[in-house]
Design a protein around this motif. Structure first.
Motif, PDB file in Angstrom:
ATOM      1  N   LEU A   9      17.014  37.242   8.642  1.00 52.36           N
ATOM      2  CA  LEU A   9      18.392  37.718   8.618  1.00 52.36           C
ATOM      3  C   LEU A   9      19.083  37.151   9.848  1.00 52.36           C
ATOM      4  N   VAL A  10      20.200  36.457   9.610  1.00 51.46           N
ATOM      5  CA  VAL A  10      20.901  35.753  10.682  1.00 51.46           C
ATOM      6  C   VAL A  10      22.389  36.079  10.635  1.00 51.46           C
ATOM      7  N   ASP A  11      23.060  35.825  11.766  1.00 51.53           N
ATOM      8  CA  ASP A  11      24.514  35.936  11.800  1.00 51.53           C
ATOM      9  C   ASP A  11      25.087  34.917  10.833  1.00 51.53           C
ATOM     10  N   ASN A  12      26.071  35.335  10.048  1.00 48.29           N
ATOM     11  CA  ASN A  12      26.668  34.463   9.039  1.00 48.29           C
ATOM     12  C   ASN A  12      27.835  33.687   9.640  1.00 48.29           C
ATOM     13  N   HIS A  13      27.497  32.538  10.229  1.00 47.05           N
ATOM     14  CA  HIS A  13      28.555  31.636  10.687  1.00 47.05           C
ATOM     15  C   HIS A  13      28.061  30.200  10.599  1.00 47.05           C
ATOM     16  N   ASP A  40      24.593  41.879   1.478  1.00 47.19           N
ATOM     17  CA  ASP A  40      25.606  42.906   1.201  1.00 47.19           C
ATOM     18  C   ASP A  40      26.579  43.050   2.369  1.00 47.19           C
ATOM     19  N   ASP A  41      26.170  42.599   3.549  1.00 47.09           N
ATOM     20  CA  ASP A  41      27.025  42.604   4.743  1.00 47.09           C
ATOM     21  C   ASP A  41      27.548  41.180   4.939  1.00 47.09           C
ATOM     22  N   PRO A  42      28.852  40.952   4.812  1.00 48.21           N
ATOM     23  CA  PRO A  42      29.384  39.588   4.931  1.00 48.21           C
ATOM     24  C   PRO A  42      29.139  38.934   6.298  1.00 48.21           C
ATOM     25  N   LYS A  43      28.730  39.707   7.297  1.00 52.47           N
ATOM     26  CA  LYS A  43      28.442  39.152   8.625  1.00 52.47           C
ATOM     27  C   LYS A  43      27.000  38.649   8.745  1.00 52.47           C
ATOM     28  N   THR A  44      26.202  38.886   7.676  1.00 50.26           N
ATOM     29  CA  THR A  44      24.781  38.546   7.726  1.00 50.26           C
ATOM     30  C   THR A  44      24.393  37.675   6.538  1.00 50.26           C
ATOM     31  N   SER A  45      23.581  36.653   6.802  1.00 48.33           N
ATOM     32  CA  SER A  45      23.004  35.818   5.747  1.00 48.33           C
ATOM     33  C   SER A  45      21.488  36.003   5.762  1.00 48.33           C
ATOM     34  N   THR A  71      19.448  34.926  15.199  1.00 49.05           N
ATOM     35  CA  THR A  71      18.443  35.657  14.421  1.00 49.05           C
ATOM     36  C   THR A  71      18.546  37.149  14.692  1.00 49.05           C
ATOM     37  N   GLN A  72      18.754  37.917  13.620  1.00 43.49           N
ATOM     38  CA  GLN A  72      18.772  39.380  13.711  1.00 43.49           C
ATOM     39  C   GLN A  72      17.380  39.962  13.460  1.00 43.49           C
ATOM     40  N   HIS A 163      11.801  46.827   9.699  1.00 48.93           N
ATOM     41  CA  HIS A 163      11.312  45.684  10.454  1.00 48.93           C
ATOM     42  C   HIS A 163      12.013  45.700  11.799  1.00 48.93           C
ATOM     43  N   PRO A 164      11.333  45.315  12.848  1.00 50.16           N
ATOM     44  CA  PRO A 164      11.994  45.335  14.167  1.00 50.16           C
ATOM     45  C   PRO A 164      13.151  44.353  14.222  1.00 50.16           C
ATOM     46  N   ARG A 165      14.234  44.803  14.814  1.00 52.07           N
ATOM     47  CA  ARG A 165      15.387  43.935  15.012  1.00 52.07           C
ATOM     48  C   ARG A 165      15.100  43.051  16.215  1.00 52.07           C
ATOM     49  N   VAL A 166      15.541  41.816  16.144  1.00 46.94           N
ATOM     50  CA  VAL A 166      15.301  40.872  17.227  1.00 46.94           C
ATOM     51  C   VAL A 166      16.234  41.151  18.385  1.00 46.94           C
ATOM     52  N   LYS A 167      17.445  41.507  18.098  1.00 49.62           N
ATOM     53  CA  LYS A 167      18.443  41.716  19.158  1.00 49.62           C
ATOM     54  C   LYS A 167      18.385  43.133  19.681  1.00 49.62           C
TER      55      LYS A 167
END
Length: 167
Positions: A9-13, A40-45, A71-72, A163-167
């Motif tokens: 799961l990554v930032d969508n940019h 489902d969150d447009p900020k995440t791919s 990376t999230q 799952h643990p978040r990276v940030k």
């Protein structure tokens, strides 16, 4: 060598896919399959990557990808607890002589015939990678004119997994 399906799961940019793919390329890791889409969150791919390597190398891949700023989350998907799918479009040479045979194969595999002409047939099949491989194997005696196969896309079964978040 083991096959691993990674869900990232990554930032969508713009540029995120390039950064992830180039990380693999710079380290000499071979990607068997790669898909990316919004969630489902447009900020995440979600990036789904299939790789083959030994456990130590796979652990290194996960750690290095987790360090990327965008990376999230990154986690490995257990095939027994996940749904893995691919899409195949295949154009077969099919005339009046073999059209019935090809149609019967499509029915057995539950492939959809999405285009038909006098000399060809285009079929669409969605399923697990092994099903796609089996379908192509059965079609191998026929002339494949064109083919396009997506990479694996996957989700874990059940509710939201922790799952643990990276940030």
């Amino acid at each position: 060598m083991q096959k691993e399906v990674l869900s990232i799961l990554v930032d969508n940019h713009s540029g995120v896919l390039t950064r992830v793919a180039s990380l693999f390329g710079r380290r000499g890791f071979n990607i068997d399959s790669l898909t990316v889409s919004t969630t489902d969150d447009p900020k995440t791919s979600r990036i789904t990557i299939v790789v083959h390597d030994d456990a130590k190398v796979l652990e290194q891949i996960i750690k290095q990808t987790a360090r990327l700023e965008e990376t999230q989350q990154i986690f490995s998907l257990d095939a027994s607890h996940s749904l893995l799918r691919e899409l195949l479009l295949v154009k077969i040479e099919a005339d009046e002589k073999n059209r019935t045979e090809v149609r019967e194969i499509a029915e057995i595999y539950k492939a959809k015939i999405i285009d038909l002409s006098r000399e060809s047939m285009v079929m669409e099949l969605t399923g697990e990678p092994d099903k796609i491989d089996g379908f192509l194997d059965v079609l191998s005696p026929y002339k494949i004119l064109e083919m396009c196969r997506t990479g694996v896309t996957a989700l874990e079964r059940g509710g939201i997994q922790k799952h643990p978040r990276v940030k």
